[in-house]
Design a protein around this motif. Sequence first.
Motif, short mmCIF file in Angstrom:
data_model
loop_
_atom_site.label_atom_id
_atom_site.label_comp_id
_atom_site.label_asym_id
_atom_site.label_seq_id
_atom_site.Cartn_x
_atom_site.Cartn_y
_atom_site.Cartn_z
N MET A 71 0.82 -1.21 0.00
CA MET A 71 0.00 0.00 0.00
C MET A 71 0.85 1.26 0.00
SD MET A 71 -2.88 -1.33 2.71
CE MET A 71 -3.57 0.29 2.96
N LEU A 72 2.08 1.18 0.50
CA LEU A 72 3.00 2.31 0.46
C LEU A 72 3.74 2.38 -0.87
CD1 LEU A 72 4.41 4.69 1.84
CD2 LEU A 72 6.04 3.06 2.81
N LEU A 73 4.03 1.20 -1.46
CA LEU A 73 4.78 1.18 -2.72
C LEU A 73 3.92 1.59 -3.91
CD1 LEU A 73 6.84 -2.12 -2.25
CD2 LEU A 73 7.61 0.25 -1.96
N LEU A 74 2.61 1.36 -3.83
CA LEU A 74 1.74 1.70 -4.97
C LEU A 74 1.69 3.20 -5.26
CD1 LEU A 74 -1.18 -0.84 -4.41
CD2 LEU A 74 0.47 -0.82 -6.28
N PRO A 75 1.52 4.09 -4.26
CA PRO A 75 1.58 5.53 -4.57
C PRO A 75 2.95 5.96 -5.09
CG PRO A 75 0.52 5.18 -2.46
CD PRO A 75 1.10 3.87 -2.86
N ILE A 106 -8.39 -1.68 -3.35
CA ILE A 106 -8.76 -3.01 -2.85
C ILE A 106 -8.02 -3.32 -1.55
CG2 ILE A 106 -8.71 -5.47 -3.37
CD1 ILE A 106 -9.07 -4.73 -6.33
N PHE A 107 -6.73 -2.96 -1.50
CA PHE A 107 -5.95 -3.24 -0.30
C PHE A 107 -6.44 -2.42 0.90
CE2 PHE A 107 -1.82 -4.93 -2.43
CZ PHE A 107 -2.53 -6.06 -2.82
N LEU A 111 -7.75 -3.95 4.33
CA LEU A 111 -7.21 -3.57 5.63
C LEU A 111 -8.31 -3.15 6.59
CD1 LEU A 111 -4.75 -2.98 7.44
CD2 LEU A 111 -4.69 -0.68 6.45
N CYS A 112 -9.30 -2.42 6.08
CA CYS A 112 -10.42 -1.99 6.93
C CYS A 112 -11.20 -3.19 7.45
CB CYS A 112 -11.33 -1.07 6.13
SG CYS A 112 -12.76 -0.46 7.05
N VAL A 113 -11.44 -4.17 6.59
CA VAL A 113 -12.16 -5.39 7.01
C VAL A 113 -11.33 -6.16 8.04
CG1 VAL A 113 -13.09 -7.59 6.23
CG2 VAL A 113 -13.44 -5.53 4.85
N GLY A 114 -10.00 -6.25 7.81
CA GLY A 114 -9.14 -6.97 8.75
C GLY A 114 -9.08 -6.32 10.12
N VAL A 115 -8.99 -4.98 10.16
CA VAL A 115 -8.95 -4.28 11.45
C VAL A 115 -10.26 -4.49 12.21
CG1 VAL A 115 -8.88 -1.99 12.51
CG2 VAL A 115 -7.25 -2.58 10.72
N LEU A 140 -9.82 7.33 -5.59
CA LEU A 140 -10.89 7.43 -6.59
C LEU A 140 -10.64 8.57 -7.56
CD1 LEU A 140 -14.04 6.71 -4.39
CD2 LEU A 140 -12.86 5.17 -5.95
N ALA A 141 -10.10 9.69 -7.07
CA ALA A 141 -9.80 10.82 -7.95
C ALA A 141 -8.74 10.43 -8.99
CB ALA A 141 -9.33 12.02 -7.13
N ILE A 142 -7.73 9.68 -8.56
CA ILE A 142 -6.70 9.23 -9.51
C ILE A 142 -7.30 8.29 -10.55
CG2 ILE A 142 -4.58 7.87 -9.71
CD1 ILE A 142 -3.73 8.96 -7.01
N VAL A 143 -8.19 7.39 -10.12
CA VAL A 143 -8.82 6.47 -11.06
C VAL A 143 -9.64 7.22 -12.10
CG1 VAL A 143 -10.51 4.60 -11.26
CG2 VAL A 143 -8.84 4.56 -9.42
N VAL A 144 -10.41 8.23 -11.65
CA VAL A 144 -11.24 9.00 -12.58
C VAL A 144 -10.39 9.78 -13.57
CG1 VAL A 144 -12.89 10.91 -12.73
CG2 VAL A 144 -13.18 9.15 -10.98
N LEU A 145 -9.34 10.45 -13.12
CA LEU A 145 -8.48 11.22 -14.01
C LEU A 145 -7.78 10.31 -15.03
CD1 LEU A 145 -6.87 13.77 -11.51
CD2 LEU A 145 -8.64 14.21 -13.22
#
Length: 250
Positions: A71-75, A106-107, A111-115, A140-145
């Motif tokens: 999740m840190l490497l993706l950005p 998705i990750f 993570l939210c479900v796991g916590v 979501l903003a990145i996906v839309v752009l």
Amino acid sequence: MNSGNNFTKHIHVKNIIRLLSILLMVFFFVPSFMVSCAGYGNIKISAFKAMTGIKIEGESVTDPKIICIIMLLLPIAMLALWCLKSVLKDKIAAIASGSCAVVDFIFWIALCVGVNKEATDNYCTAKVTAGFIFNILFILAIVVLDLLIIINVLQAEKPLIRQKMMNGYQGMPQQNMYGNVPPQQGQFQGQPVPPQQQGQFQGQPMPPQQGQFQSQPVQPQQPVQPVCSKCGAPLVAGNKFCTKCGNPVA
């Protein structure tokens, strides 16, 4: 004035995606969850804290989440893709960046479900904070752009704000030096015409148009002066004889 124009030149779609990617990296260290446990109070959990494992009073409660490293490497990958924009094409960079954003989304949900599951197993309650919501909105903003670039609605190298401003003013009539708007094609012909179109100086009357009714003042008719039928001298009203030749007036 020039500084404002230079600022709008740098607001490209690719720069917006770069900024969102940096914000995702920053919010990785911001608390995204709030866990409430009896006897321990509220515990703030960030993705970074979940990556290293959650500890309460020195005792490990959860194992380190390896998923958080991705999740840190993706950005970072999304930022690198748009920094290498000169090498990659728009659509290729958008497809790769959008794919990273979808995987990151998705990750974060996982993570939210796991916590929430681990909090329930330990008789605690968990809820998301503003940090989690901002992370989801940025993704979501990145996906839309990226999607708009793929379908050719936006261009990565084109200024976004200036494009909207130009589209907003397009088609509006421009004023001339006198502040008047020249009549467009098909406009009603009875509106006033600017002075430069008339070819006259301001203050002079307009020439009558073709077919226009020209009204002129009617001159009053003067009475005809009677004259003598013999010598032609003017006759005085009331006289029975001409004062010049003595000819009787009929």
